[in-house]
Scaffold this motif. Structure first.
Motif, PDB file in Angstrom:
ATOM      1  N   THR A 191      15.768  10.591  20.216  1.00 24.58           N
ATOM      2  CA  THR A 191      16.927  11.447  20.010  1.00 24.58           C
ATOM      3  C   THR A 191      16.710  12.331  18.776  1.00 24.58           C
ATOM      4  OG1 THR A 191      18.339   9.680  20.861  1.00 24.58           O
ATOM      5  CG2 THR A 191      19.419  11.470  19.699  1.00 24.58           C
TER       6      THR A 191
ATOM      7  N   PHE B 266      21.104  25.844  20.887  1.00 28.98           N
ATOM      8  CA  PHE B 266      20.988  24.515  21.498  1.00 28.98           C
ATOM      9  C   PHE B 266      20.265  24.592  22.833  1.00 28.98           C
ATOM     10  CE2 PHE B 266      25.038  23.004  19.225  1.00 28.98           C
ATOM     11  CZ  PHE B 266      24.282  22.616  18.140  1.00 28.98           C
TER      12      PHE B 266
ATOM     13  N   GLN C 223      16.980  22.508  23.588  1.00 32.29           N
ATOM     14  CA  GLN C 223      17.028  21.507  24.639  1.00 32.29           C
ATOM     15  C   GLN C 223      15.994  21.763  25.732  1.00 32.29           C
ATOM     16  OE1 GLN C 223      21.080  21.050  25.682  1.00 32.29           O
ATOM     17  NE2 GLN C 223      20.903  18.837  25.844  1.00 32.29           N
TER      18      GLN C 223
ATOM     19  N   ARG D   4      13.595  18.651  26.677  1.00 30.18           N
ATOM     20  CA  ARG D   4      13.677  18.029  27.991  1.00 30.18           C
ATOM     21  C   ARG D   4      12.294  17.657  28.511  1.00 30.18           C
ATOM     22  NH1 ARG D   4      18.012  18.980  30.318  1.00 30.18           N
ATOM     23  NH2 ARG D   4      18.088  21.144  29.668  1.00 30.18           N
TER      24      ARG D   4
ATOM     25  N   HIS E  53      11.315  14.365  27.171  1.00 25.48           N
ATOM     26  CA  HIS E  53      12.285  13.282  27.333  1.00 25.48           C
ATOM     27  C   HIS E  53      13.001  12.960  26.027  1.00 25.48           C
ATOM     28  CE1 HIS E  53      10.886  12.621  31.386  1.00 25.48           C
ATOM     29  NE2 HIS E  53       9.654  12.644  30.928  1.00 25.48           N
TER      30      HIS E  53
ATOM     31  N   ASP F 149      16.403  13.573  23.735  1.00 28.46           N
ATOM     32  CA  ASP F 149      17.796  13.997  23.853  1.00 28.46           C
ATOM     33  C   ASP F 149      18.239  14.688  22.573  1.00 28.46           C
ATOM     34  OD1 ASP F 149      18.802  13.485  26.376  1.00 28.46           O
ATOM     35  OD2 ASP F 149      18.898  11.336  25.984  1.00 28.46           O
ATOM     36  N   LEU F 150      19.050  15.688  22.766  1.00 26.54           N
ATOM     37  CA  LEU F 150      19.568  16.411  21.610  1.00 26.54           C
ATOM     38  C   LEU F 150      21.040  16.086  21.427  1.00 26.54           C
ATOM     39  CD1 LEU F 150      19.196  18.694  19.458  1.00 26.54           C
ATOM     40  CD2 LEU F 150      20.072  20.248  21.199  1.00 26.54           C
ATOM     41  N   VAL F 151      21.402  15.738  20.222  1.00 23.93           N
ATOM     42  CA  VAL F 151      22.827  15.577  19.933  1.00 23.93           C
ATOM     43  C   VAL F 151      23.170  16.454  18.734  1.00 23.93           C
ATOM     44  CG1 VAL F 151      22.932  13.226  20.799  1.00 23.93           C
ATOM     45  CG2 VAL F 151      22.494  13.615  18.389  1.00 23.93           C
ATOM     46  N   ALA F 152      24.351  16.977  18.769  1.00 25.57           N
ATOM     47  CA  ALA F 152      24.819  17.766  17.638  1.00 25.57           C
ATOM     48  C   ALA F 152      25.549  16.846  16.689  1.00 25.57           C
ATOM     49  CB  ALA F 152      25.742  18.882  18.115  1.00 25.57           C
TER      50      ALA F 152
END
Lengths: 344, 344
Positions: free
Chosen positions: A60, A83, A87, A91, A94, A96-99
């Motif tokens: 992440t 974003f 992303q 992707r 594999h 994941d991007l979170v803000a």
DNA sequence: TATGAAATCGTAAACGTTTACGGAGTCCAA
DNA sequence: TTGGACTCCGTAAACGTTTACGATTTCATA
């Protein structure tokens, strides 16, 4: 529905199941197939906590954006496309991007400390860097992979990508001077965000290039929103000799600036020249349309992602190594706001 | 720097350290103090993967926002203040908020499936709900705590909070009718987002209340951005009998709409009445200022957070129980865009 | 047939926590 | 002196994975 259930259901060991799912080589293609279809059928998704704990990695990435008072009403439309770009790269790996939203009532540095300490993310993208940003030294000393959107005056080497605000200032000043302006104001952020300094430096340098004396009165500090633009216009109107042009560092300011000038009976694009900052659907549909600078936010996001990955051990091999200190060029998009000028 | 290191350093067992840090009762106040100072001194922060794995809970809530093409340039300024509110509540419960960005190239439902399957979050806030939103049935059947910002036509009971678009339509129509308008257009989202339907229904109902026949030609679908507003105005101009008023469901549309009307020599607020949607710094500084609807996004965020917590087993006791189906009222803020009307 | 390599799989440890359980004291009353 | 109640703390299991290692089988080759 854990990996154990899945293994029991298939009557094989959990080790084999894990290897099958993770594409390891030492597993019979036939059993791998069985595992994959069973996983899909039973809706098995590996528990992230379990794998993070084992591998010491979370897959992440955090993108830290501050919802300061100033940018609360304007920051979003900038970040969304970024974003998207980030992303699109993640992707493929594999990731994941979170803000990560740091509220106004928490110090960004302590917030960062908590997030990083918890091993919540493998890497970070930070934005809205200030002049001396404590986050940078913190991340450097903790050896957390990160890339900064916006450089800072902090010592030390770290990857950053910054918009070319110096170039913006130079281009805008040269253009306005060419149109006959000599008294050019600028609207800069009231906060400590570093871009304000870069922009202001570029402005001074550009003035010198054109042989124009720098007048500190022409630097108008304000919030980067519509209200700030209104105040910039007010500041211009209040001067004994009103500037004939103004360069803004944020497109939202233009709306308030237009408003204030209309109230004073002054028409932007006819009576005063305005150069805004970022091209957007907004700038294209304002009246007059805003002369501003184009930037592909999606590409910026892609570059940010690649820069970050090139510093992360697990992905380094796929990306070129070397210092990343990138000034992102921007292209001027002529609008109506500075074209109809007919001279003093 | 794990809990084991900390325990070794203090020469006590890791169990005691854990209990001390977590405020359990069966630990000597004196040793607890020792643990706390040592933890702070050594900069110990518990590993989130470890605790998640053990407790089966991540202490993280996801706020899912879609960066669709349509909202990419406009969604941000809406959500930031909402996040602020949500976070202010979560902070008290030591919950972290992350924004989950579903890119345009991934299906929201499969994205959600991945996030939920990985046990990444304990609960979810979803937004921009569509007419029949697959995410809702998915979350219901998986029994994941969630609250929807925006209701949907999906069957089943689930907590939602929705803005009162029906009220908006009713108030706006009544006001415009009172000003003498009979031919009132609306600009609605071209997407399948549910608010479009609610708004349109409210519009029809309000017309009926005023005894005005519904003309489908007056419903203009467009993207919720400046360009969409431009198209709405074009649509109005193209009609044999141009509507004398228009209600928009998004404030960004107003900019493009203004633009198009200016191009046609028509002045909003004088020749045509405009009612926009959300009050913001933008709507206040447009010319003419936009008649629109006020909503405290921070309060909305707070309510969303409380609604979610009231459905989560670990926090239920602190919050009132019961169905949560809340229509959020909005207050009309008069502007200049529909006031200068002098009749046909 | 004996041997070794290759293919495939199972076993078990490890990641960092939390927590149920029980043990060791201490204190007081019977 | 014994017993019980209470306080405090250590032990060990468990959460769901991954992976190093070894075991078993297969198969070709000598």
């Amino acid at each position: 529905m854990s990996i154990r259930d899945l293994a029991r259901h298939l009557d094989i060991s959990i080790g084999t199941v894990s290897r099958a799912l993770n594409g390891k080589s030492d597993v019979n293609p036939e059993t791998r197939e069985r595992v994959l279809v069973a996983a899909k059928k039973l809706g098995y998704v590996p528990n992230q906590s379990g794998r993070s704990l084992r591998q010491g990695t979370t897959n992440t990435i955090g993108f830290m954006i501050e919802s300061t008072i100033e940018s609360a009403d304007s920051g979003g439309n900038f970040f969304m496309p970024v974003f998207e770009g980030v992303q699109s790269v993640f992707r493929r790996h594999h990731l994941d991007l979170v803000a990560l939203l740091c509220g106004t009532d928490e110090d960004p540095a302590t917030y960062l400390n908590r997030v990083v300490g918890r091993r919540f993310v493998d890497g970070l993208i930070i934005s809205a860097t200030t002049r001396n940003d404590p986050r940078i030294s913190f991340l450097l000393e903790r050896k957390i992979p990160f890339v900064a959107l916006g450089r800072s005056a902090t010592r030390g080497s770290y990857p950053w990508i910054d918009l070319d605000f110096e170039g913006v200032a130079a281009t805008a000043v040269a253009r306005l001077v060419h149109f006959g302006h000599r008294r050019i104001a600028i609207g800069v952020p009231a906060s400590d965000i570093n871009l304000g300094y870069v922009f202001q430096d570029g402005y001074k340098r550009a003035l010198k290039m054109s042989g124009i004396h720098f007048d500190p009165e022409l630097v108008l500090r304000a919030h980067s929103n519509e209200e700030g633009g209104y105040q910039v216009a007010s500041g211009m109107l209040a001067q004994k000799q009103m500037p004939t042009a103004v360069i803004l560092v944020n497109e939202n300011m233009a709306i308030g600036l237009y408003r204030r000038f209309y109230e004073a009976g002054i028409h932007p694009g006819r009576d005063v020249a305005v150069v805004g900052f970022r091209e957007s659907t907004q700038s294209r549909f304002l009246s007059p349309t805003l002369t501003c600078f184009r930037i592909s936010l999606r590409d910026l996001g892609i570059k940010l992602a690649e820069a970050l990955l090139s510093t992360m051990p697990a992905f380094m091999s796929n990306y070129p190594q070397g210092r990343i200190e990138l000034v992102w060029p921007m292209e001027l998009v002529p609008g109506e706001s500075d074209r109809l000028w007919r001279g003093t």
